[in-house]
Design a protein around this motif. Structure first.
Motif, PDB file in Angstrom:
ATOM      1  N   GLY A   1       3.571  42.791  60.547  1.00 12.73           N
ATOM      2  CA  GLY A   1       3.032  43.316  59.301  1.00 12.73           C
ATOM      3  C   GLY A   1       3.091  44.823  59.145  1.00 12.73           C
ATOM      4  O   GLY A   1       2.575  45.355  58.151  1.00 12.73           O
ATOM      5  N   HIS A   2       3.703  45.509  60.094  1.00  9.52           N
ATOM      6  CA  HIS A   2       3.801  46.975  60.036  1.00  9.52           C
ATOM      7  C   HIS A   2       5.273  47.391  60.045  1.00  9.52           C
ATOM      8  O   HIS A   2       6.115  46.711  60.640  1.00  9.52           O
ATOM      9  CB  HIS A   2       3.076  47.615  61.221  1.00  9.52           C
ATOM     10  CG  HIS A   2       1.610  47.313  61.259  1.00  9.52           C
ATOM     11  ND1 HIS A   2       0.696  47.940  60.433  1.00  9.52           N
ATOM     12  CD2 HIS A   2       0.891  46.438  62.018  1.00  9.52           C
ATOM     13  CE1 HIS A   2      -0.515  47.479  60.677  1.00  9.52           C
ATOM     14  NE2 HIS A   2      -0.427  46.561  61.630  1.00  9.52           N
ATOM     15  N   TRP A   3       5.546  48.519  59.405  1.00 10.97           N
ATOM     16  CA  TRP A   3       6.915  49.034  59.352  1.00 10.97           C
ATOM     17  C   TRP A   3       7.239  49.854  60.594  1.00 10.97           C
ATOM     18  O   TRP A   3       6.429  50.666  61.047  1.00 10.97           O
ATOM     19  CB  TRP A   3       7.111  49.884  58.102  1.00 10.97           C
ATOM     20  CG  TRP A   3       7.221  49.060  56.865  1.00 10.97           C
ATOM     21  CD1 TRP A   3       6.251  48.837  55.927  1.00 10.97           C
ATOM     22  CD2 TRP A   3       8.360  48.305  56.433  1.00 10.97           C
ATOM     23  NE1 TRP A   3       6.710  48.001  54.946  1.00 10.97           N
ATOM     24  CE2 TRP A   3       8.004  47.651  55.226  1.00 10.97           C
ATOM     25  CE3 TRP A   3       9.651  48.115  56.957  1.00 10.97           C
ATOM     26  CZ2 TRP A   3       8.890  46.839  54.530  1.00 10.97           C
ATOM     27  CZ3 TRP A   3      10.532  47.300  56.256  1.00 10.97           C
ATOM     28  CH2 TRP A   3      10.156  46.672  55.058  1.00 10.97           C
ATOM     29  N   TRP A   4       8.424  49.627  61.120  1.00  7.24           N
ATOM     30  CA  TRP A   4       8.947  50.344  62.282  1.00  7.24           C
ATOM     31  C   TRP A   4      10.326  50.890  61.956  1.00  7.24           C
ATOM     32  O   TRP A   4      10.966  50.473  60.981  1.00  7.24           O
ATOM     33  CB  TRP A   4       9.038  49.420  63.494  1.00  7.24           C
ATOM     34  CG  TRP A   4       7.708  49.132  64.136  1.00  7.24           C
ATOM     35  CD1 TRP A   4       6.657  48.436  63.584  1.00  7.24           C
ATOM     36  CD2 TRP A   4       7.293  49.518  65.445  1.00  7.24           C
ATOM     37  NE1 TRP A   4       5.615  48.366  64.469  1.00  7.24           N
ATOM     38  CE2 TRP A   4       5.969  49.018  65.626  1.00  7.24           C
ATOM     39  CE3 TRP A   4       7.891  50.215  66.491  1.00  7.24           C
ATOM     40  CZ2 TRP A   4       5.254  49.221  66.799  1.00  7.24           C
ATOM     41  CZ3 TRP A   4       7.180  50.411  67.655  1.00  7.24           C
ATOM     42  CH2 TRP A   4       5.875  49.927  67.801  1.00  7.24           C
ATOM     43  N   VAL A   5      10.795  51.821  62.791  1.00  8.31           N
ATOM     44  CA  VAL A   5      12.117  52.425  62.619  1.00  8.31           C
ATOM     45  C   VAL A   5      12.897  52.313  63.938  1.00  8.31           C
ATOM     46  O   VAL A   5      12.370  52.641  65.002  1.00  8.31           O
ATOM     47  CB  VAL A   5      12.004  53.916  62.221  1.00  8.31           C
ATOM     48  CG1 VAL A   5      13.400  54.522  62.037  1.00  8.31           C
ATOM     49  CG2 VAL A   5      11.183  54.075  60.956  1.00  8.31           C
ATOM     50  N   ILE A   6      14.128  51.834  63.853  1.00 11.99           N
ATOM     51  CA  ILE A   6      15.058  51.851  64.976  1.00 11.99           C
ATOM     52  C   ILE A   6      16.032  53.000  64.743  1.00 11.99           C
ATOM     53  O   ILE A   6      16.633  53.095  63.666  1.00 11.99           O
ATOM     54  CB  ILE A   6      15.815  50.522  65.104  1.00 11.99           C
ATOM     55  CG1 ILE A   6      14.845  49.370  65.376  1.00 11.99           C
ATOM     56  CG2 ILE A   6      16.862  50.602  66.220  1.00 11.99           C
ATOM     57  CD1 ILE A   6      15.506  48.000  65.373  1.00 11.99           C
ATOM     58  N   HIS A   7      16.183  53.858  65.727  1.00  7.69           N
ATOM     59  CA  HIS A   7      17.059  55.015  65.557  1.00  7.69           C
ATOM     60  C   HIS A   7      17.564  55.491  66.916  1.00  7.69           C
ATOM     61  O   HIS A   7      17.143  54.986  67.958  1.00  7.69           O
ATOM     62  CB  HIS A   7      16.346  56.137  64.802  1.00  7.69           C
ATOM     63  CG  HIS A   7      15.080  56.611  65.444  1.00  7.69           C
ATOM     64  ND1 HIS A   7      14.709  57.943  65.467  1.00  7.69           N
ATOM     65  CD2 HIS A   7      14.075  55.961  66.089  1.00  7.69           C
ATOM     66  CE1 HIS A   7      13.545  58.079  66.078  1.00  7.69           C
ATOM     67  NE2 HIS A   7      13.143  56.885  66.456  1.00  7.69           N
TER      68      HIS A   7
END
Length: 225
Positions: A95-101
């Motif tokens: 339910g939470h936004w994450w970033v792959i980078h």
């Protein structure tokens, strides 16, 4: 002559150490400046609730970072409206936004592929300098496949591409990850095949907001015009 040779060899031995020390000193000073600016802006809102609601998995978030190094990137890798310096792929987890980078060990404890909460990613962005873009014609289902490929490279712990060799997924820099997935892996976008043209596009942040390939979903620049 013997003493001259000793001095000459001492000079050549010390020079790499001085260069190495200067290189790391630059990034240390840059990191200290970045942390000060992050602290000064920690309470600034980056994305509104309405903007957050418009996000989709597989969207690409672009930011303008702090520090001398970001200043250099913003000038060298943009020839358009925006002075962006870094990119990542958005996805949801619990339910939470994450970033792959992908980040270099020069600026991060991890060298290469990594993930972090979107809230953390945004803290390192200038509040008024964020774009979220979506590949042209990308469906929600295709967006999920983009996330799956990004998670694959994350799981493989692919290191950062310091040499800038395009179309080689054994090492990836931040924008290269996006082009690798969208073009080489999933074929959702088709960039020119000519090597020199392709290299020029892949070395520029401008490509990620070129309307030929991407649609801007969120633009905090225009909110501050």
């Amino acid at each position: 002559m013997r003493h001259w040779n000793i001095r000459r060899w001492t000079h050549w031995l010390l020079l790499p150490l001085l260069l190495w020390g200067g290189y790391h000193l630059f990034f240390y000073i840059d990191s200290q400046q970045e942390q000060r600016q992050v602290a000064q802006n920690k309470d600034r809102l980056r994305l509104s609730p309405t903007q957050m609601d418009s996000l989709r998995p597989g969207d690409i978030i672009l930011r303008r970072g702090y520090g001398f190094f970001s200043d250099m990137i913003s000038k060298r890798l943009n020839n358009g409206t925006y002075d962006l310096t870094h990119s990542g792929i958005l996805y949801q987890r619990n339910g939470h936004w994450w970033v792959i980078h992908a980040l270099s060990s020069d600026v991060s404890p991890i060298n290469g592929m990594q993930q972090q909460p979107l809230s953390t990613f945004l803290r390192y962005s200038m509040p008024e300098k964020i774009l979220v873009v979506r590949p042209q014609g990308l469906s929600p289902e295709q967006g999920l496949q983009v996330v799956e490929r990004a998670q694959y490279y994350l799981k493989q712990q692919v290191p950062f591409d310091h040499r800038g060799i395009i179309d080689d997924p054994s090492e990836l820099y931040c924008t290269e990850l996006i082009y690798q997935i969208l073009d080489n892996d999933l074929h959702y976008l088709h960039f020119p095949t000519d090597y020199n043209t392709r290299k020029e596009l892949f070395y520029s942040m401008t490509t990620l907001y070129d309307p030929k390939y991407f649609r801007i979903v969120i633009n905090t620049y225009k909110d501050n015009d």
